[in-house]
Scaffold this motif. Structure first.
Motif, PDB file in Angstrom:
ATOM      1  N   SER A 158      -4.550  14.155 -12.001  1.00 53.65           N
ATOM      2  CA  SER A 158      -5.950  14.575 -11.849  1.00 53.65           C
ATOM      3  C   SER A 158      -6.269  15.069 -10.449  1.00 53.65           C
ATOM      4  O   SER A 158      -7.402  15.467 -10.177  1.00 53.65           O
ATOM      5  N   MET A 159      -5.272  15.042  -9.553  1.00 54.23           N
ATOM      6  CA  MET A 159      -5.485  15.517  -8.179  1.00 54.23           C
ATOM      7  C   MET A 159      -5.307  17.034  -8.173  1.00 54.23           C
ATOM      8  O   MET A 159      -4.258  17.567  -7.819  1.00 54.23           O
ATOM      9  N   LYS A 160      -6.349  17.732  -8.585  1.00 53.20           N
ATOM     10  CA  LYS A 160      -6.275  19.162  -8.875  1.00 53.20           C
ATOM     11  C   LYS A 160      -6.038  20.032  -7.644  1.00 53.20           C
ATOM     12  O   LYS A 160      -5.561  21.161  -7.760  1.00 53.20           O
ATOM     13  N   ASN A 161      -6.375  19.533  -6.454  1.00 55.83           N
ATOM     14  CA  ASN A 161      -6.195  20.348  -5.247  1.00 55.83           C
ATOM     15  C   ASN A 161      -4.865  20.085  -4.541  1.00 55.83           C
ATOM     16  O   ASN A 161      -4.552  20.745  -3.555  1.00 55.83           O
ATOM     17  N   LEU A 162      -4.081  19.131  -5.047  1.00 56.30           N
ATOM     18  CA  LEU A 162      -2.824  18.778  -4.399  1.00 56.30           C
ATOM     19  C   LEU A 162      -1.819  19.924  -4.543  1.00 56.30           C
ATOM     20  O   LEU A 162      -1.468  20.322  -5.656  1.00 56.30           O
ATOM     21  N   SER A 163      -1.365  20.433  -3.397  1.00 54.02           N
ATOM     22  CA  SER A 163      -0.405  21.540  -3.420  1.00 54.02           C
ATOM     23  C   SER A 163       0.943  21.153  -2.825  1.00 54.02           C
ATOM     24  O   SER A 163       1.958  21.787  -3.117  1.00 54.02           O
ATOM     25  N   THR A 164       0.972  20.097  -1.982  1.00 53.96           N
ATOM     26  CA  THR A 164       2.226  19.632  -1.377  1.00 53.96           C
ATOM     27  C   THR A 164       2.368  18.137  -1.605  1.00 53.96           C
ATOM     28  O   THR A 164       1.485  17.359  -1.230  1.00 53.96           O
ATOM     29  N   HIS A 190      -4.896  18.040  -0.270  1.00 56.58           N
ATOM     30  CA  HIS A 190      -3.963  19.110  -0.636  1.00 56.58           C
ATOM     31  C   HIS A 190      -2.533  18.816  -0.189  1.00 56.58           C
ATOM     32  O   HIS A 190      -1.584  19.416  -0.703  1.00 56.58           O
ATOM     33  N   THR A 191      -2.363  17.859   0.760  1.00 57.37           N
ATOM     34  CA  THR A 191      -1.020  17.538   1.239  1.00 57.37           C
ATOM     35  C   THR A 191      -0.838  16.028   1.304  1.00 57.37           C
ATOM     36  O   THR A 191      -1.641  15.329   1.934  1.00 57.37           O
ATOM     37  N   GLU A 227       0.932  18.887 -15.600  1.00 66.44           N
ATOM     38  CA  GLU A 227      -0.478  19.295 -15.563  1.00 66.44           C
ATOM     39  C   GLU A 227      -0.936  19.665 -14.156  1.00 66.44           C
ATOM     40  O   GLU A 227      -2.042  20.195 -13.987  1.00 66.44           O
ATOM     41  N   MET A 228      -0.100  19.403 -13.149  1.00 65.62           N
ATOM     42  CA  MET A 228      -0.498  19.651 -11.758  1.00 65.62           C
ATOM     43  C   MET A 228      -0.200  21.105 -11.402  1.00 65.62           C
ATOM     44  O   MET A 228       0.762  21.426 -10.698  1.00 65.62           O
ATOM     45  N   THR A 229      -1.036  21.984 -11.906  1.00 66.60           N
ATOM     46  CA  THR A 229      -0.776  23.423 -11.805  1.00 66.60           C
ATOM     47  C   THR A 229      -0.930  23.983 -10.388  1.00 66.60           C
ATOM     48  O   THR A 229      -0.456  25.083 -10.099  1.00 66.60           O
ATOM     49  N   ASN A 230      -1.584  23.242  -9.496  1.00 67.71           N
ATOM     50  CA  ASN A 230      -1.763  23.733  -8.123  1.00 67.71           C
ATOM     51  C   ASN A 230      -0.614  23.359  -7.198  1.00 67.71           C
ATOM     52  O   ASN A 230      -0.583  23.782  -6.040  1.00 67.71           O
ATOM     53  N   LEU A 241     -10.983  13.862   3.009  1.00 66.42           N
ATOM     54  CA  LEU A 241      -9.569  13.846   3.386  1.00 66.42           C
ATOM     55  C   LEU A 241      -8.772  14.934   2.667  1.00 66.42           C
ATOM     56  O   LEU A 241      -8.811  15.043   1.437  1.00 66.42           O
ATOM     57  N   GLU A 242      -8.033  15.728   3.455  1.00 70.60           N
ATOM     58  CA  GLU A 242      -7.237  16.827   2.916  1.00 70.60           C
ATOM     59  C   GLU A 242      -5.742  16.638   3.152  1.00 70.60           C
ATOM     60  O   GLU A 242      -4.922  17.155   2.384  1.00 70.60           O
ATOM     61  N   TRP A 243      -5.386  15.930   4.206  1.00 67.61           N
ATOM     62  CA  TRP A 243      -3.975  15.814   4.622  1.00 67.61           C
ATOM     63  C   TRP A 243      -3.680  14.357   4.951  1.00 67.61           C
ATOM     64  O   TRP A 243      -4.367  13.762   5.780  1.00 67.61           O
TER      65      TRP A 243
END
Length: 334
Positions: free
Chosen positions: A243-249, A225-226, A266-269, A201-203
């Motif tokens: 810890s959700m390192k790929n979350l961008s939105t 990521h979303t 810590e959510m640098t992405n 799951l990505e979105w």
């Protein structure tokens, strides 16, 4: 006396003959009626099939049945003659149910039946092993069958605006290719375990539900990521969200958050975040930008706001860790 007996016997015999004739006539009439009805059904099926064939198009090499804003409360069995169909786009046609024979359309890749009045998903849906997209938004679906988990090729599932949908079967975590899931505008009170365990799951959109908190296990969605969570009743965020390192939105507007937890630094992405319309206890004013264009494009409750809020909270000595209720919320509960 004997004459009366003979007369009565003759009458009974005649009566019996007429009763048999009437019975046979009724049976003949019934058969004739059934035959006529069968002819009518055959004729209607042929007419329906002709109409359906007129709605078949071909786009990008894909055979598509496309109907919109016409009255088709049920789909005729003659549709089976169009088994080569790869996509159904049936919108606003008043469709009451997905036909039980849906499982026989083995070539289906996209099934889009949004904006109808469908109340249930037939178990036969699980036979569609090539199905990649299932769009059932804006219907009246209350439950989802576990057989949907057999749709091994499914990549996109949309069940938005079904109003009474509140849970998903655990078996849906077996949808190993599912990347896009829309559950917005329903009545979920938590993110279902099945969703948390969907490996690809990505979105995810769970906006406009009844979520009060997010589970600590939200970090399992490592490919996400979303994440849309607007218009819920979320009061705090779990520490594991960092810890959700790929979350961008991440959209959290219109909730009940009183603080932005420090762990979110810590959510640098993160590239886009929205905290608009939350009862945040600190009033934070962003420093003016030297670039006019940047000032116009800047999201007032976005990423810069989040970092500024955490810094101000730290300076004021009021910063909180994720999942820790603020003093105000404790007082309010007390």
């Amino acid at each position: 006396m004997s004459e009366n007996v003979v007369s009565t016997g003759a009458v009974n015999a005649v009566k019996e003959v007429w009763e048999k004739r009437i019975k046979k006539l009724n049976e003949d009439l019934k058969r004739e009626k059934e035959f006529q009805q069968k002819l009518v059904r055959i004729w209607e099926e042929r007419v329906s099939l002709t109409k359906l064939r007129e709605k078949v198009t071909k786009e990008d090499g894909r055979v598509i049945l496309k109907i919109e804003k016409e009255e088709w409360k049920t789909l005729p069995s003659s549709l089976l003659k169009l088994s080569q169909l790869q996509e159904w786009q049936l919108h606003r046609i008043g469709l009451l149910k997905i036909p039980e024979f849906i499982g026989r359309f083995q070539n289906l890749i996209v099934l889009d039946l949004s904006r109808n009045t469908i109340s249930e998903i037939p178990r036969g849906i699980g036979l569609l092993t090539r199905l990649q997209e299932l769009i059932l938004s804006y219907n009246r679906i209350k439950t989802v069958p576990m057989e949907l988990s057999y749709c091994a090729s499914l990549e996109k599932l949309e069940l938005a605006v079904n109003r009474d949908l509140s849970d998903l079967p655990q078996e849906l975590s077996n949808l190993l290719k599912l990347t896009h899931l829309d559950l917005s505008m329903n009545v979920f009170t938590t993110i279902p375990p099945a969703v948390l365990n969907m490996p690809a799951l990505e979105w995810l959109d769970m906006g406009s539900n009844r979520l009060e908190q997010l589970p600590d296990t939200i970090e399992r969605m490592q490919n996400l990521h979303t994440l849309w969570l607007q218009r819920n009743e979320i009061t705090c965020l779990p520490e594991t969200i960092s810890s959700m390192k790929n979350l961008s939105t991440l959209v959290l507007s219109n909730n009940k958050l009183q603080d932005i937890p420090e762990c979110m630094e810590e959510m640098t992405n993160l590239r886009f975040v929205n905290f608009r319309d939350n009862p945040l206890k600190l009033e934070v004013t962003l420093p003016p930008s030297e670039n006019i264009d940047e000032e116009e494009e800047r999201e007032l409750f976005g990423l810069q706001f989040m970092h500024t809020y955490i810094q101000e909270s730290r300076r004021a000595g009021t910063h909180v860790n994720c999942s820790t209720p603020s003093p105000n919320s404790i007082d309010a509960d007390g």
